[in-house]
Write a protein that holds these residues in place. Structure first.
Motif, PDB file in Angstrom:
ATOM      1  N   LYS A  88       0.841  -1.199   0.000  1.00 39.65           N
ATOM      2  CA  LYS A  88       0.000   0.000   0.000  1.00 39.65           C
ATOM      3  C   LYS A  88       0.875   1.248   0.000  1.00 39.65           C
ATOM      4  CE  LYS A  88      -3.770   2.046   2.655  1.00 39.65           C
ATOM      5  NZ  LYS A  88      -3.732   2.511   4.018  1.00 39.65           N
ATOM      6  N   ILE A  89       1.913   1.244   0.833  1.00 38.29           N
ATOM      7  CA  ILE A  89       2.819   2.390   0.876  1.00 38.29           C
ATOM      8  C   ILE A  89       3.557   2.519  -0.458  1.00 38.29           C
ATOM      9  CG2 ILE A  89       4.871   3.343   1.998  1.00 38.29           C
ATOM     10  CD1 ILE A  89       3.853   2.023   4.609  1.00 38.29           C
ATOM     11  N   ALA A  90       3.921   1.379  -1.046  1.00 35.26           N
ATOM     12  CA  ALA A  90       4.603   1.413  -2.348  1.00 35.26           C
ATOM     13  C   ALA A  90       3.709   2.052  -3.414  1.00 35.26           C
ATOM     14  CB  ALA A  90       5.013   0.005  -2.767  1.00 35.26           C
ATOM     15  N   ARG A  91       2.396   1.859  -3.297  1.00 32.64           N
ATOM     16  CA  ARG A  91       1.477   2.530  -4.233  1.00 32.64           C
ATOM     17  C   ARG A  91       1.417   4.029  -3.937  1.00 32.64           C
ATOM     18  NH1 ARG A  91      -1.278  -2.370  -3.525  1.00 32.64           N
ATOM     19  NH2 ARG A  91      -2.628  -1.603  -1.878  1.00 32.64           N
ATOM     20  N   GLU A  92       1.388   4.376  -2.644  1.00 29.13           N
ATOM     21  CA  GLU A  92       1.291   5.793  -2.267  1.00 29.13           C
ATOM     22  C   GLU A  92       2.498   6.599  -2.757  1.00 29.13           C
ATOM     23  OE1 GLU A  92       0.829   5.711   1.976  1.00 29.13           O
ATOM     24  OE2 GLU A  92      -1.201   4.896   1.864  1.00 29.13           O
ATOM     25  N   VAL A  93       3.691   5.994  -2.703  1.00 29.07           N
ATOM     26  CA  VAL A  93       4.897   6.760  -3.042  1.00 29.07           C
ATOM     27  C   VAL A  93       5.077   6.961  -4.548  1.00 29.07           C
ATOM     28  CG1 VAL A  93       6.094   6.116  -0.902  1.00 29.07           C
ATOM     29  CG2 VAL A  93       6.507   4.780  -2.993  1.00 29.07           C
ATOM     30  N   VAL A  94       4.192   6.353  -5.361  1.00 25.42           N
ATOM     31  CA  VAL A  94       4.239   6.599  -6.814  1.00 25.42           C
ATOM     32  C   VAL A  94       2.888   7.137  -7.319  1.00 25.42           C
ATOM     33  CG1 VAL A  94       6.130   5.026  -7.366  1.00 25.42           C
ATOM     34  CG2 VAL A  94       3.799   4.140  -7.279  1.00 25.42           C
ATOM     35  N   ILE A 128      14.102   2.477  -6.843  1.00 28.40           N
ATOM     36  CA  ILE A 128      13.337   3.725  -6.720  1.00 28.40           C
ATOM     37  C   ILE A 128      12.365   3.641  -5.544  1.00 28.40           C
ATOM     38  CG2 ILE A 128      11.570   5.172  -7.822  1.00 28.40           C
ATOM     39  CD1 ILE A 128      12.781   4.244 -10.556  1.00 28.40           C
ATOM     40  N   VAL A 129      11.611   2.555  -5.495  1.00 28.47           N
ATOM     41  CA  VAL A 129      10.475   2.478  -4.568  1.00 28.47           C
ATOM     42  C   VAL A 129      10.888   2.134  -3.135  1.00 28.47           C
ATOM     43  CG1 VAL A 129       8.299   1.260  -4.097  1.00 28.47           C
ATOM     44  CG2 VAL A 129       8.860   1.948  -6.432  1.00 28.47           C
ATOM     45  N   HIS A 130      11.816   1.184  -2.972  1.00 28.58           N
ATOM     46  CA  HIS A 130      12.139   0.704  -1.623  1.00 28.58           C
ATOM     47  C   HIS A 130      12.624   1.795  -0.663  1.00 28.58           C
ATOM     48  CE1 HIS A 130      12.434  -3.836  -2.774  1.00 28.58           C
ATOM     49  NE2 HIS A 130      11.217  -3.359  -2.841  1.00 28.58           N
ATOM     50  N   PRO A 131      13.540   2.689  -1.085  1.00 26.11           N
ATOM     51  CA  PRO A 131      13.968   3.737  -0.134  1.00 26.11           C
ATOM     52  C   PRO A 131      12.814   4.659   0.276  1.00 26.11           C
ATOM     53  CG  PRO A 131      15.505   3.568  -1.977  1.00 26.11           C
ATOM     54  CD  PRO A 131      14.320   2.727  -2.332  1.00 26.11           C
ATOM     55  N   LEU A 132      11.905   4.941  -0.656  1.00 23.73           N
ATOM     56  CA  LEU A 132      10.762   5.802  -0.345  1.00 23.73           C
ATOM     57  C   LEU A 132       9.831   5.118   0.651  1.00 23.73           C
ATOM     58  CD1 LEU A 132      10.038   7.065  -3.970  1.00 23.73           C
ATOM     59  CD2 LEU A 132      11.100   8.367  -2.109  1.00 23.73           C
ATOM     60  N   VAL A 133       9.621   3.812   0.446  1.00 23.04           N
ATOM     61  CA  VAL A 133       8.804   3.037   1.389  1.00 23.04           C
ATOM     62  C   VAL A 133       9.473   3.035   2.760  1.00 23.04           C
ATOM     63  CG1 VAL A 133       7.906   0.732   1.935  1.00 23.04           C
ATOM     64  CG2 VAL A 133       7.735   1.620  -0.406  1.00 23.04           C
ATOM     65  N   GLY A 134      10.787   2.832   2.777  1.00 20.00           N
ATOM     66  CA  GLY A 134      11.541   2.822   4.032  1.00 20.00           C
ATOM     67  C   GLY A 134      11.382   4.110   4.829  1.00 20.00           C
ATOM     68  N   GLU A 135      11.420   5.247   4.117  1.00 17.94           N
ATOM     69  CA  GLU A 135      11.259   6.551   4.788  1.00 17.94           C
ATOM     70  C   GLU A 135       9.881   6.675   5.420  1.00 17.94           C
ATOM     71  OE1 GLU A 135      12.056   9.593   1.853  1.00 17.94           O
ATOM     72  OE2 GLU A 135      14.019   8.705   1.410  1.00 17.94           O
ATOM     73  N   ARG A 136       8.856   6.238   4.687  1.00 23.42           N
ATOM     74  CA  ARG A 136       7.479   6.347   5.189  1.00 23.42           C
ATOM     75  C   ARG A 136       7.264   5.405   6.386  1.00 23.42           C
ATOM     76  NH1 ARG A 136       3.482   8.581   7.082  1.00 23.42           N
ATOM     77  NH2 ARG A 136       1.390   7.886   6.533  1.00 23.42           N
ATOM     78  N   VAL A 137       7.811   4.198   6.308  1.00 22.82           N
ATOM     79  CA  VAL A 137       7.693   3.235   7.408  1.00 22.82           C
ATOM     80  C   VAL A 137       8.369   3.789   8.661  1.00 22.82           C
ATOM     81  CG1 VAL A 137       8.454   0.963   8.212  1.00 22.82           C
ATOM     82  CG2 VAL A 137       7.402   1.198   5.953  1.00 22.82           C
ATOM     83  N   ALA A 138       9.549   4.382   8.490  1.00 24.98           N
ATOM     84  CA  ALA A 138      10.276   4.948   9.636  1.00 24.98           C
ATOM     85  C   ALA A 138       9.441   6.042  10.307  1.00 24.98           C
ATOM     86  CB  ALA A 138      11.625   5.499   9.176  1.00 24.98           C
ATOM     87  N   GLN A 139       8.751   6.836   9.491  1.00 28.00           N
ATOM     88  CA  GLN A 139       7.898   7.892  10.032  1.00 28.00           C
ATOM     89  C   GLN A 139       6.749   7.287  10.845  1.00 28.00           C
ATOM     90  OE1 GLN A 139       6.031  10.242   6.978  1.00 28.00           O
ATOM     91  NE2 GLN A 139       4.837  11.433   8.440  1.00 28.00           N
ATOM     92  N   LEU A 140       6.106   6.247  10.315  1.00 20.42           N
ATOM     93  CA  LEU A 140       5.001   5.594  11.031  1.00 20.42           C
ATOM     94  C   LEU A 140       5.481   4.987  12.344  1.00 20.42           C
ATOM     95  CD1 LEU A 140       3.258   3.914   7.976  1.00 20.42           C
ATOM     96  CD2 LEU A 140       2.329   5.783   9.353  1.00 20.42           C
ATOM     97  N   GLN A 141       6.682   4.414  12.326  1.00 20.54           N
ATOM     98  CA  GLN A 141       7.263   3.824  13.555  1.00 20.54           C
ATOM     99  C   GLN A 141       7.457   4.893  14.615  1.00 20.54           C
ATOM    100  OE1 GLN A 141      10.934   2.034  12.388  1.00 20.54           O
ATOM    101  NE2 GLN A 141      10.045   0.045  12.063  1.00 20.54           N
TER     102      GLN A 141
END
Length: 200
Positions: free
Chosen positions: A33-39, A86-99
């Motif tokens: 879901k986050i991977a969809r949001e970041v694109v 492209i996608v994984h680092p963006l997902v990682g940033e969003r996950v870190a924020q949620l944590q």
């Protein structure tokens, strides 16, 4: 905070398990879901995807044509790696924020389809694998997603083997029977997770 990695091959029923854990009080972080949001349109992620793969991966309205992009990357490991870069680092940033925003006693369930493929098991306190035989997964993909058998087999072949996935599991949730059986197993697993969280 207890960090759970939830995975399972396509068609295994991982999303059903994630929904049930969420209903019990887990905070579910859905990497897909986050991977969809970041694109989504207007994001830097989508701009980078277009720069890499071309305008033809867009719908006329400017949104990402996932089917078109999927047909490129699932057949070509280098293109898949480029997309992941492209996608994984963006997902990682969003996950870190949620944590950072979650309470200390949260049971965080990370819904990570490619946990085994990307060797992510060490990131989690507990790895849960939702398991179903390939034959059943192919049937589900045809029934629920309208996927052709050849496409379903190709998607399964592109993922980790069932054996590799099971080898990474701390907890296995079999999902080849009726939903009542799945509910009962998820109840057991949730009690186990609550116990682990309490022991800290």
């Amino acid at each position: 905070m207890l960090k759970i990695g939830l995975t399972g091959g396509i068609g295994s029923g991982k999303s059903e398990v994630a929904r049930r854990l969420s209903a019990k009080g887990a905070m579910v972080i859905d990497a897909d879901k986050i991977a969809r949001e970041v694109v989504e349109p207007g994001t830097a992620g989508l701009a980078r995807v277009v720069a890499t793969f071309g305008e033809e991966v867009l719908h006329p309205d400017g949104s990402l044509n996932r089917e078109k992009l999927g047909s490129y990357v699932f057949a070509d490991s280098e293109k898949l790696a480029a997309l992941n870069a492209i996608v994984h680092p963006l997902v990682g940033e969003r996950v870190a924020q949620l944590q950072r925003e979650a309470a200390d006693d949260t049971i965080m369930v990370y819904d990570v389809p490619l946990l085994v493929e990307n060797n992510l098991a060490p990131m989690y306190d507990v790895v849960i694998v939702v398991d179903a035989p390939d034959r059943l997964r192919i049937e589900r993909l045809a029934e629920h997603r309208g996927m052709a058998e050849a496409d379903a087999k190709a998607r399964i072949a592109a993922q980790a083997t069932r054996g590799d996935r099971l080898a990474a599991a701390d907890i296995v949730i079999p999902n080849e029977g009726p939903l009542e059986e799945l509910d009962a197993r998820v109840d057991e697993v949730w009690q186990d997770l609550l116990g682990r969280a309490a022991r800290g």
